[in-house]
Scaffold this motif. Structure first.
Motif, PDB file in Angstrom:
ATOM      1  N   PRO A 326      -6.577 -24.869 -15.908  1.00  0.00           N
ATOM      2  CA  PRO A 326      -7.436 -23.682 -16.031  1.00  0.00           C
ATOM      3  C   PRO A 326      -6.658 -22.455 -15.574  1.00  0.00           C
ATOM      4  O   PRO A 326      -5.934 -22.523 -14.591  1.00  0.00           O
ATOM      5  N   TYR A 327      -6.782 -21.349 -16.316  1.00  0.00           N
ATOM      6  CA  TYR A 327      -6.044 -20.160 -15.888  1.00  0.00           C
ATOM      7  C   TYR A 327      -6.962 -19.170 -15.197  1.00  0.00           C
ATOM      8  O   TYR A 327      -7.723 -18.466 -15.853  1.00  0.00           O
ATOM      9  N   GLY A 328      -6.879 -19.178 -13.892  1.00  0.00           N
ATOM     10  CA  GLY A 328      -7.584 -18.164 -13.114  1.00  0.00           C
ATOM     11  C   GLY A 328      -9.091 -18.203 -13.277  1.00  0.00           C
ATOM     12  O   GLY A 328      -9.701 -19.259 -13.167  1.00  0.00           O
ATOM     13  N   ASP A 329      -9.664 -17.036 -13.566  1.00  0.00           N
ATOM     14  CA  ASP A 329     -11.126 -16.972 -13.544  1.00  0.00           C
ATOM     15  C   ASP A 329     -11.736 -16.846 -14.933  1.00  0.00           C
ATOM     16  O   ASP A 329     -12.945 -16.737 -15.079  1.00  0.00           O
ATOM     17  N   THR A 330     -10.918 -16.854 -15.988  1.00  0.00           N
ATOM     18  CA  THR A 330     -11.459 -16.528 -17.315  1.00  0.00           C
ATOM     19  C   THR A 330     -12.507 -17.505 -17.819  1.00  0.00           C
ATOM     20  O   THR A 330     -13.543 -17.100 -18.312  1.00  0.00           O
ATOM     21  N   ILE A 331     -12.212 -18.789 -17.733  1.00  0.00           N
ATOM     22  CA  ILE A 331     -13.170 -19.752 -18.287  1.00  0.00           C
ATOM     23  C   ILE A 331     -13.684 -20.652 -17.171  1.00  0.00           C
ATOM     24  O   ILE A 331     -12.923 -21.392 -16.560  1.00  0.00           O
ATOM     25  N   GLU A 353     -12.874 -28.192  -8.236  1.00  0.00           N
ATOM     26  CA  GLU A 353     -12.420 -27.568  -9.480  1.00  0.00           C
ATOM     27  C   GLU A 353     -11.291 -26.565  -9.235  1.00  0.00           C
ATOM     28  O   GLU A 353     -11.366 -25.747  -8.320  1.00  0.00           O
ATOM     29  N   VAL A 354     -10.255 -26.640 -10.049  1.00  0.00           N
ATOM     30  CA  VAL A 354      -9.155 -25.677  -9.979  1.00  0.00           C
ATOM     31  C   VAL A 354      -9.622 -24.422 -10.722  1.00  0.00           C
ATOM     32  O   VAL A 354      -9.755 -24.432 -11.943  1.00  0.00           O
ATOM     33  N   ILE A 355      -9.896 -23.386  -9.982  1.00  0.00           N
ATOM     34  CA  ILE A 355     -10.516 -22.203 -10.602  1.00  0.00           C
ATOM     35  C   ILE A 355     -10.506 -21.035  -9.622  1.00  0.00           C
ATOM     36  O   ILE A 355     -10.440 -21.247  -8.418  1.00  0.00           O
ATOM     37  N   ILE A 356     -10.575 -19.822 -10.164  1.00  0.00           N
ATOM     38  CA  ILE A 356     -10.895 -18.667  -9.304  1.00  0.00           C
ATOM     39  C   ILE A 356     -12.357 -18.331  -9.577  1.00  0.00           C
ATOM     40  O   ILE A 356     -12.739 -18.154 -10.740  1.00  0.00           O
ATOM     41  N   ASN A 357     -13.168 -18.315  -8.542  1.00  0.00           N
ATOM     42  CA  ASN A 357     -14.586 -18.041  -8.719  1.00  0.00           C
ATOM     43  C   ASN A 357     -15.120 -17.380  -7.451  1.00  0.00           C
ATOM     44  O   ASN A 357     -15.428 -18.055  -6.467  1.00  0.00           O
ATOM     45  N   GLU A 366      -6.628 -19.694  -2.799  1.00  0.00           N
ATOM     46  CA  GLU A 366      -7.067 -21.099  -2.908  1.00  0.00           C
ATOM     47  C   GLU A 366      -6.581 -21.707  -4.227  1.00  0.00           C
ATOM     48  O   GLU A 366      -6.086 -22.827  -4.287  1.00  0.00           O
ATOM     49  N   TYR A 367      -6.706 -20.917  -5.279  1.00  0.00           N
ATOM     50  CA  TYR A 367      -6.248 -21.361  -6.597  1.00  0.00           C
ATOM     51  C   TYR A 367      -4.742 -21.675  -6.563  1.00  0.00           C
ATOM     52  O   TYR A 367      -4.275 -22.691  -7.078  1.00  0.00           O
ATOM     53  N   GLN A 368      -4.015 -20.783  -5.897  1.00  0.00           N
ATOM     54  CA  GLN A 368      -2.572 -20.965  -5.757  1.00  0.00           C
ATOM     55  C   GLN A 368      -2.262 -22.281  -5.033  1.00  0.00           C
ATOM     56  O   GLN A 368      -1.372 -23.029  -5.425  1.00  0.00           O
ATOM     57  N   GLN A 370      -4.159 -24.887  -4.958  1.00  0.00           N
ATOM     58  CA  GLN A 370      -4.487 -25.988  -5.855  1.00  0.00           C
ATOM     59  C   GLN A 370      -3.345 -26.223  -6.855  1.00  0.00           C
ATOM     60  O   GLN A 370      -2.974 -27.359  -7.127  1.00  0.00           O
ATOM     61  N   LEU A 371      -2.795 -25.127  -7.369  1.00  0.00           N
ATOM     62  CA  LEU A 371      -1.667 -25.280  -8.302  1.00  0.00           C
ATOM     63  C   LEU A 371      -0.483 -25.931  -7.592  1.00  0.00           C
ATOM     64  O   LEU A 371       0.250 -26.739  -8.175  1.00  0.00           O
ATOM     65  N   LYS A 372      -0.326 -25.583  -6.325  1.00  0.00           N
ATOM     66  CA  LYS A 372       0.756 -26.166  -5.521  1.00  0.00           C
ATOM     67  C   LYS A 372       0.587 -27.687  -5.445  1.00  0.00           C
ATOM     68  O   LYS A 372       1.537 -28.439  -5.654  1.00  0.00           O
ATOM     69  N   SER A 373      -0.651 -28.129  -5.146  1.00  0.00           N
ATOM     70  CA  SER A 373      -0.904 -29.586  -5.063  1.00  0.00           C
ATOM     71  C   SER A 373      -0.633 -30.229  -6.403  1.00  0.00           C
ATOM     72  O   SER A 373      -0.071 -31.327  -6.485  1.00  0.00           O
ATOM     73  N   PHE A 374      -1.058 -29.567  -7.474  1.00  0.00           N
ATOM     74  CA  PHE A 374      -0.866 -30.129  -8.815  1.00  0.00           C
ATOM     75  C   PHE A 374       0.630 -30.304  -9.107  1.00  0.00           C
ATOM     76  O   PHE A 374       1.074 -31.337  -9.610  1.00  0.00           O
ATOM     77  N   ILE A 375       1.420 -29.293  -8.745  1.00  0.00           N
ATOM     78  CA  ILE A 375       2.854 -29.375  -9.048  1.00  0.00           C
ATOM     79  C   ILE A 375       3.534 -30.440  -8.184  1.00  0.00           C
ATOM     80  O   ILE A 375       4.423 -31.154  -8.647  1.00  0.00           O
ATOM     81  N   ALA A 376       3.066 -30.585  -6.953  1.00  0.00           N
ATOM     82  CA  ALA A 376       3.610 -31.651  -6.106  1.00  0.00           C
ATOM     83  C   ALA A 376       3.312 -33.015  -6.734  1.00  0.00           C
ATOM     84  O   ALA A 376       4.168 -33.909  -6.767  1.00  0.00           O
ATOM     85  N   GLU A 377       2.095 -33.168  -7.254  1.00  0.00           N
ATOM     86  CA  GLU A 377       1.721 -34.421  -7.916  1.00  0.00           C
ATOM     87  C   GLU A 377       2.538 -34.641  -9.188  1.00  0.00           C
ATOM     88  O   GLU A 377       3.002 -35.753  -9.467  1.00  0.00           O
ATOM     89  N   ALA A 378       2.746 -33.561  -9.936  1.00  0.00           N
ATOM     90  CA  ALA A 378       3.532 -33.661 -11.173  1.00  0.00           C
ATOM     91  C   ALA A 378       4.927 -34.172 -10.834  1.00  0.00           C
ATOM     92  O   ALA A 378       5.451 -35.087 -11.481  1.00  0.00           O
ATOM     93  N   LYS A 379       5.510 -33.600  -9.819  1.00  0.00           N
ATOM     94  CA  LYS A 379       6.865 -34.000  -9.395  1.00  0.00           C
ATOM     95  C   LYS A 379       6.868 -35.474  -8.971  1.00  0.00           C
ATOM     96  O   LYS A 379       7.781 -36.227  -9.302  1.00  0.00           O
ATOM     97  N   ARG A 380       5.843 -35.877  -8.245  1.00  0.00           N
ATOM     98  CA  ARG A 380       5.778 -37.252  -7.739  1.00  0.00           C
ATOM     99  C   ARG A 380       5.715 -38.281  -8.861  1.00  0.00           C
ATOM    100  O   ARG A 380       6.410 -39.291  -8.841  1.00  0.00           O
ATOM    101  N   VAL A 381       4.888 -38.006  -9.879  1.00  0.00           N
ATOM    102  CA  VAL A 381       4.639 -39.052 -10.888  1.00  0.00           C
ATOM    103  C   VAL A 381       5.668 -39.063 -12.024  1.00  0.00           C
ATOM    104  O   VAL A 381       5.800 -40.050 -12.738  1.00  0.00           O
ATOM    105  N   LEU A 382       6.401 -37.954 -12.166  1.00  0.00           N
ATOM    106  CA  LEU A 382       7.322 -37.829 -13.306  1.00  0.00           C
ATOM    107  C   LEU A 382       8.606 -38.628 -13.058  1.00  0.00           C
ATOM    108  O   LEU A 382       9.156 -38.627 -11.963  1.00  0.00           O
TER     109      LEU A 382
END
Ligand SMILES: C[S@@+](CC[C@H](N)C(=O)[O-])C[C@H]1O[C@@H](n2cnc3c(N)ncnc32)[C@H](O)[C@@H]1O
Length: 536
Positions: A326-331, A353-357, A366-368, A370-382
């Motif tokens: 999700p990108y920021g607060d748009t959707i 939810e990963v979102i700005i609201n 907070e969103y930042q 969350q993105l940090k956790s996501f990228i850490a997970e991406a690195k771990r599983v790849l």
């Protein structure tokens, strides 16, 4: 600067130039969902960055576009989405079986059990039924309804009598419908001032009863294709709610808004129309799977969980990760899917939810995180040397910078950057109305390469100047605002992966970048040339 602008520009693609079999775009008609990625682009990425039999992961899988392309090309797919409606839709989008006769049988059951009960609620006499009624007080038309005959033909505008406009509606006690309250406030609009505080208030009494009757029969009858009928049902909901007017499609601007002249649309007819879409989608899906399954379809597993901790995915087990978070607060996915989830009786754990609201006190930091956790997970599983493609809209440069720095600092390298103008959006030409419309696809490689030193810096002005000079050759005739802005984003990303810091980047928004272009043109070009720029 040492950025090869020529190379970057070559990767800017006008999506309207893409060749693909348009009939397969019908798969998306299975159900509305937000920010679906174009399947034909996703398909190319999956084939480019993974091999047959390998595992593709999408941690924010939404409607399942990426999953479908993965399994159709013989890859195995793992998907996550926090939104229960999304995973329900994704499961159905990845199920390529479809038997037309069996769907016809199911429809016959519904026709027999419930169509008359519902249609009677819209009957006005003389073999005529209400197609829709205009109910809002703003109605200044000379008619307040459109009626049609039993076959949905011979539509006529008319003035309905009070008894047909406001019929007496009685619910039997055992008939259920969601009566859940909306959260006190949605970020994207509120409607309590229009008398709506519960999901049931979103519908007129007649439509609520029709929906409840229909839902009850779909649930109770032993339909062989129950999920397809549920999808047609949920896709009917917004159209027959107070969110619709003669000239307003519900949630058309991703915002809850009850128009003053909302309409009450015939539930059964709208349901048949949505069912037709579901069937077209399923036919297209079945046909595509026949073409693609020479090597057999890949397997898939979809989790209705937050992907910020993917316990089910082992370290280094994913060959290719491709996703659009999700990108920021748009959707606001959880808000927009609220009515669907309520009818299906599904709970959405929105705290994760990963979102700005702002209403839920979820800001940029907070969103930042969350993105940090996501990228850490991406690195771990790849897997080592596996690829990771991020598809993102380019609106918020700060989000891009944050994400790029995080990925770089995790030790991945930049593989390539592509920008695709979104479907049907001609390049915007005016400074004032500019809003970037392209999608970026940025691919990284998990090389565990050494992290570049970060003691170099670049000023946004330098980047903007290079771009104006490059595109400004021929007196600015090649200059195009979208291209310039996209180039800016791409150069910033490239620079970050060369180890540069972008100075004063926290203040860099679209307006600032456009302002930089304007300033440079103003101070570096003569009047005739300036005029050329202005006209572009
Ligand atoms: C941009 S959409 C993906 C759309 C998808 N590419 C498609 O084609 O339909 C982002 C998705 O992320 C989901 N999401 C938000 N927070 C999440 C989380 N913590 N874990 C998993 N999914 C999440 C949203 O529900 C939404 O469906």
């Amino acid at each position: 600067m040492s950025v090869n602008l020529e190379k970057i520009v070559n990767n800017f693609i006008d999506i309207n130039d893409f060749e693909y079999d348009r009939k397969f775009s019908r798969v998306a008609r299975l159900h509305k969902y937000w920010s679906r990625k174009p399947w034909f682009i996703i398909g190319e990425y999956v084939k480019k960055y993974s091999n047959n039999g390998e595992t593709v992961l999408d941690p924010f899988c939404g409607s399942g576009t990426i999953g479908l392309e993965a399994i159709l090309s013989g890859r195995h797919f793992v998907g996550y989405d926090l939104n229960p409606f999304a995973t329900f839709l994704a499961e159905n989008s990845l199920n390529t079986d479809y038997d037309e006769n069996s769907a016809n049988n199911d429809l016959n059951i519904l026709q027999e059990e419930v169509s008359k009960k519902i249609m009677d609620l819209y009957y006005v006499g003389d073999d005529k039924y209400i197609l829709y009624t205009i109910l809002g007080h703003k109605n200044s038309q000379k008619y307040n309804a459109v009626i049609a005959d039993g076959l949905f033909k011979n539509k006529t505008k008319t003035v309905l009598e009070e008894k047909n406009l406001n019929p007496k509606i009685r619910f039997s006690k055992d008939l259920e419908y969601p009566d859940k309250k909306f959260p006190k406030k949605f970020y994207k609009d509120r409607f309590s001032y229009k008398g709506v505080s519960r999901v049931s208030d979103m519908f007129t009494k007649r439509n609520l009863l029709s929906l409840a009757l229909l839902y009850d029969v779909i649930q109770r009858s032993k339909l062989a294709n129950k999920d397809l009928f549920l999808l047609a049902f949920t896709n009917t909901l917004l159209h027959v709610s107070k969110l619709k007017a003669e000239n307003v499609r519900p949630l058309s601007v991703n915002n809850f808004w009850i128009p003053d002249d909302f309409i009450e649309e015939n539930v059964w007819w709208r349901f048949l129309d949505r069912l037709n879409n579901v069937r077209l989608a399923k036919e297209a899906l079945a046909e595509r799977s026949k073409i693609n399954d020479s090597n057999g379809l890949g397997r898939h597993k979809i989790y209705n969980k937050s992907s910020l901790k993917m316990k089910e995915v082992k370290n280094g087990s994913v060959d290719y990760l491709i996703t659009d978070p999700p990108y920021g607060d748009t959707i606001q996915y959880s808000e927009l899917s609220y009515i669907w989830n309520c009818w299906l009786g599904k709970d959405f754990r929105i705290e994760e939810e990963v979102i700005i609201n702002p209403v839920r006190e979820k800001g940029f930091s907070e969103y930042q995180n969350q993105l940090k956790s996501f990228i850490a997970e991406a690195k771990r599983v790849l897997k080592k040397d596996g690829y990771f493609t991020l598809a993102f809209q380019n609106k918020d440069l700060n989000i891009w910078i944050t994400v790029a720095e995080l990925i770089r600092d995790r030790g991945m390298t930049l593989e390539d950057i592509f920008s695709y103008s979104t479907l049907g959006s001609p390049y915007n030409k005016s400074w004032s109305k500019f809003s970037p419309k392209s999608d970026f696809y940025v691919t990284f490689k998990n090389t565990r390469g050494k992290i570049n030193s970060k003691n170099k810096g670049v000023h946004p002005e330098e980047i903007a100047r290079d771009i104006v000079d490059y595109l400004g050759d021929n007196n600015g005739a090649l200059f195009n605002l979208n291209k310039a802005y996209d180039l800016f984003v791409a150069v910033v990303l490239s620079k970050i992966f060369e180890g540069y810091t972008i100075y004063a980047c926290e203040k860099l928004n679209v307006e600032k970048v456009i302002g930089l272009f304007q300033q440079i043109i103003e101070s570096n070009y003569g009047n005739i040339q300036k005029r050329l720029f202005q006209n572009i």
